[in-house]
Design a protein around this motif. Structure first.
Motif, PDB file in Angstrom:
ATOM      1  N   LYS A   9      -0.313  87.215 115.722  1.00 33.91           N
ATOM      2  CA  LYS A   9      -1.266  87.156 116.833  1.00 33.91           C
ATOM      3  C   LYS A   9      -0.535  87.053 118.166  1.00 33.91           C
ATOM      4  O   LYS A   9      -0.916  87.702 119.141  1.00 33.91           O
ATOM      5  CB  LYS A   9      -2.228  85.981 116.655  1.00 33.91           C
ATOM      6  N   THR A  10       0.523  86.256 118.220  1.00 38.24           N
ATOM      7  CA  THR A  10       1.314  86.113 119.445  1.00 38.24           C
ATOM      8  C   THR A  10       1.914  87.451 119.852  1.00 38.24           C
ATOM      9  O   THR A  10       1.864  87.837 121.027  1.00 38.24           O
ATOM     10  CB  THR A  10       2.417  85.049 119.249  1.00 38.24           C
ATOM     11  N   PHE A  11       2.467  88.171 118.886  1.00 37.33           N
ATOM     12  CA  PHE A  11       3.038  89.494 119.175  1.00 37.33           C
ATOM     13  C   PHE A  11       1.953  90.431 119.697  1.00 37.33           C
ATOM     14  O   PHE A  11       2.136  91.089 120.727  1.00 37.33           O
ATOM     15  CB  PHE A  11       3.688  90.078 117.918  1.00 37.33           C
ATOM     16  N   LEU A  12       0.827  90.513 119.015  1.00 38.96           N
ATOM     17  CA  LEU A  12      -0.251  91.413 119.411  1.00 38.96           C
ATOM     18  C   LEU A  12      -0.807  91.056 120.788  1.00 38.96           C
ATOM     19  O   LEU A  12      -1.153  91.945 121.574  1.00 38.96           O
ATOM     20  CB  LEU A  12      -1.364  91.406 118.370  1.00 38.96           C
ATOM     21  N   SER A  13      -0.861  89.764 121.096  1.00 33.19           N
ATOM     22  CA  SER A  13      -1.409  89.309 122.377  1.00 33.19           C
ATOM     23  C   SER A  13      -0.601  89.821 123.564  1.00 33.19           C
ATOM     24  O   SER A  13      -1.145  90.008 124.653  1.00 33.19           O
ATOM     25  CB  SER A  13      -1.473  87.783 122.414  1.00 33.19           C
TER      26      SER A  13
END
Length: 83
Positions: A9-13
């Motif tokens: 999720k952090t990467f996608l954000s």
């Protein structure tokens, strides 16, 4: 959310800005994914989780949601541990 899901999720954000992605939200349906980003996503998964994504893993279903990516990572990680 487990640690794998949080990392994904952090990467996608970083790419999706203010979109608060849910674990089961389809990133392809949202229109965020193009072929260049898909390659970046595969590279991120390989490097972050130290796994090899094989040709047979390159299916939309494996990368459609945070949950599906996490499931792929967990399956591949289990395979590595048992080899």
């Amino acid at each position: 959310m487990n640690e794998v899901q949080v990392k994904i999720k952090t990467f996608l954000s970083k790419f999706f800005g203010n979109q608060d992605l849910q674990s089961d939200e389809d990133i392809f349906a949202l229109g965020f994914v193009n072929s260049m980003f898909a390659m970046q996503l595969v590279l991120f998964v390989e490097q972050e989780f130290q796994i090899a994504i094989e040709n047979e893993d390159l299916e939309f279903e494996n990368f459609r949601t945070i949950n599906s990516i996490a499931n792929l990572v967990e399956r591949k990680t289990i395979l590595v541990v048992h080899k």
